[in-house]
Motif scaffolding. Structure first.
Motif, short mmCIF file in Angstrom:
data_model
loop_
_atom_site.label_atom_id
_atom_site.label_comp_id
_atom_site.label_asym_id
_atom_site.label_seq_id
_atom_site.Cartn_x
_atom_site.Cartn_y
_atom_site.Cartn_z
N GLY A 1 0.81 -1.21 0.00
CA GLY A 1 0.00 0.00 0.00
C GLY A 1 0.84 1.26 0.00
N SER A 2 0.16 2.41 -0.11
CA SER A 2 0.86 3.69 -0.16
C SER A 2 1.40 4.08 1.21
N ALA A 3 0.77 3.61 2.29
CA ALA A 3 1.28 3.89 3.62
C ALA A 3 2.60 3.15 3.79
N ALA A 4 3.53 3.78 4.52
CA ALA A 4 4.86 3.19 4.65
C ALA A 4 4.81 1.84 5.35
N PRO A 5 5.24 0.76 4.69
CA PRO A 5 5.25 -0.56 5.32
C PRO A 5 6.35 -0.63 6.37
N LYS A 6 6.23 -1.58 7.27
CA LYS A 6 7.26 -1.77 8.28
C LYS A 6 8.47 -2.46 7.65
N ALA A 7 9.65 -1.93 7.91
CA ALA A 7 10.86 -2.53 7.34
C ALA A 7 12.09 -1.94 8.00
N LYS B 1 17.15 -0.10 -7.07
CA LYS B 1 16.35 -1.12 -7.75
C LYS B 1 16.53 -2.50 -7.12
N ALA B 2 17.66 -2.72 -6.46
CA ALA B 2 17.93 -4.02 -5.84
C ALA B 2 17.37 -4.13 -4.43
N SER B 3 16.72 -3.07 -3.96
CA SER B 3 16.17 -3.08 -2.60
C SER B 3 15.15 -4.19 -2.42
N GLN B 4 15.17 -4.81 -1.25
CA GLN B 4 14.19 -5.83 -0.90
C GLN B 4 12.96 -5.21 -0.24
N HIS B 5 12.98 -3.88 -0.09
CA HIS B 5 11.87 -3.17 0.56
C HIS B 5 11.47 -1.97 -0.30
N GLN B 6 11.07 -2.23 -1.52
CA GLN B 6 10.81 -1.16 -2.48
C GLN B 6 9.78 -0.15 -1.97
N ALA B 7 8.65 -0.63 -1.48
CA ALA B 7 7.58 0.28 -1.03
C ALA B 7 8.03 1.13 0.15
N ALA B 8 8.70 0.51 1.12
CA ALA B 8 9.17 1.23 2.30
C ALA B 8 10.24 2.24 1.92
N ALA B 9 11.14 1.87 1.01
CA ALA B 9 12.21 2.78 0.57
C ALA B 9 11.62 3.98 -0.16
N ALA B 10 10.64 3.71 -1.02
CA ALA B 10 9.99 4.78 -1.78
C ALA B 10 9.26 5.73 -0.84
N ALA B 11 8.65 5.19 0.21
CA ALA B 11 7.92 6.02 1.18
C ALA B 11 8.89 6.95 1.91
N PHE B 12 10.07 6.46 2.26
CA PHE B 12 11.05 7.29 2.96
C PHE B 12 11.57 8.39 2.04
N VAL B 13 11.92 8.04 0.82
CA VAL B 13 12.43 9.03 -0.13
C VAL B 13 11.38 10.10 -0.38
N LYS B 14 10.14 9.69 -0.50
CA LYS B 14 9.04 10.66 -0.71
C LYS B 14 8.90 11.57 0.49
#
Length: 267
Positions: A42-48, A235-248
């Motif tokens: 989801g768009s909410a930051a996942p736990k990671a 791109k090699a991140s195993q936590h794409q959604a969480a990483a994108a949420a932090f960058v955003k």
């Protein structure tokens, strides 16, 4: 002997209840799986547990920003690895296990375009001349750095701050022979703090982290260089959604306020 009507009705109710229990249980499992999947993508930051590679000049401000982010996103841990931008790029190319990267220049980030997502500039910075506390050598401008009697330290040319520094010196046609060329801006600052150098070119924000040990001599905007800080997911991140949420999040008003309080300029 046949059961009374009320007895038959009670027995039927028990059978129906028994049949509904497993159906209800199955339905519950499906819902929980759906919720888990929503949290993961989801768009909410996942736990990671995130690992963010960041330029040395972001050391202090990112530690503060990371603490705020973790408080707002329970279950998420942000681990930072600070180094010169060129070192970060080398780590990415070698496949270091990380989730996002923030460099002190767009050139270094552009060199990693096959390994990162779309970069976003989150802040800008400018150079100052760092001197010993009280400016004992009375250094007032860039021209003073060309004095052969001064011990000047710069960052290496492959380091963003070193490249920016050489750029401003060349623009003023100044020849400066540094006593050393350091691998990152914090190493330059340290030389001045310890008295091993009379002056060094560092970012304004780095000089601000040691107000009791160094003075900062401003460089006029017309003679200065603007450093841009792009952030991107790996791109090699195993936590794409969480990483994108932090960058955003780094571009949100809250994060921008933290950066501005540390002396960074708006992107």
């Amino acid at each position: 002997m046949s059961q009374p009507f009320s007895g038959r009705r009670a027995a039927a109710a028990l059978v129906t209840a028994a049949l509904l229990v497993p159906l209800s249980a199955c339905g519950g499992n499906d819902d929980s799986k759906k919720d888990a999947g929503s949290e993961k993508s989801g768009s909410a930051a996942p736990k990671a547990d995130l690992t963010v590679l960041a330029a040395s000049s972001l050391t202090d401000v990112f530690k503060k920003a990371g603490a705020v982010y973790e408080k707002e996103h329970p279950g998420t841990k942000v681990n930072f690895s600070f180094a010169g931008s060129q070192e970060l790029a080398a780590q990415v190319k070698e496949g270091a296990p990380a989730d996002a990267v923030v460099t002190a220049d767009t050139k270094t980030m552009d060199g990693m375009k096959v390994d990162v997502g779309t970069p976003t500039v989150i802040a800008k910075n400018r150079l100052v001349i760092a001197t010993g506390e009280g400016n004992p050598k009375k250094i007032g401008n860039l021209k003073a750095l060309a004095d052969s009697k001064l011990k000047v330290v710069l960052a290496a040319s492959e380091v963003p701050v070193g490249r920016y520094g050489q750029q401003v010196l060349d623009a003023q046609k100044l020849k400066v022979k540094p006593v050393s060329q350091e691998p990152n801006v914090r190493a330059v600052l340290s030389k001045v703090e310890l008295g091993e150098a009379d002056a060094g070119l560092v970012y304004k924000t780095d000089a601000a982290t040691a107000p009791k040990k160094v003075d900062a001599v401003d460089i006029p905007d017309a003679q200065n260089a603007v450093a841009s800080y792009p952030a991107a997911t790996l791109k090699a991140s195993q936590h794409q959604a969480a990483a994108a949420a932090f960058v955003k999040w780094l571009s949100t008003p809250e994060a921008q306020k933290i950066l501005e309080q540390a002396g960074f300029q708006k992107p």
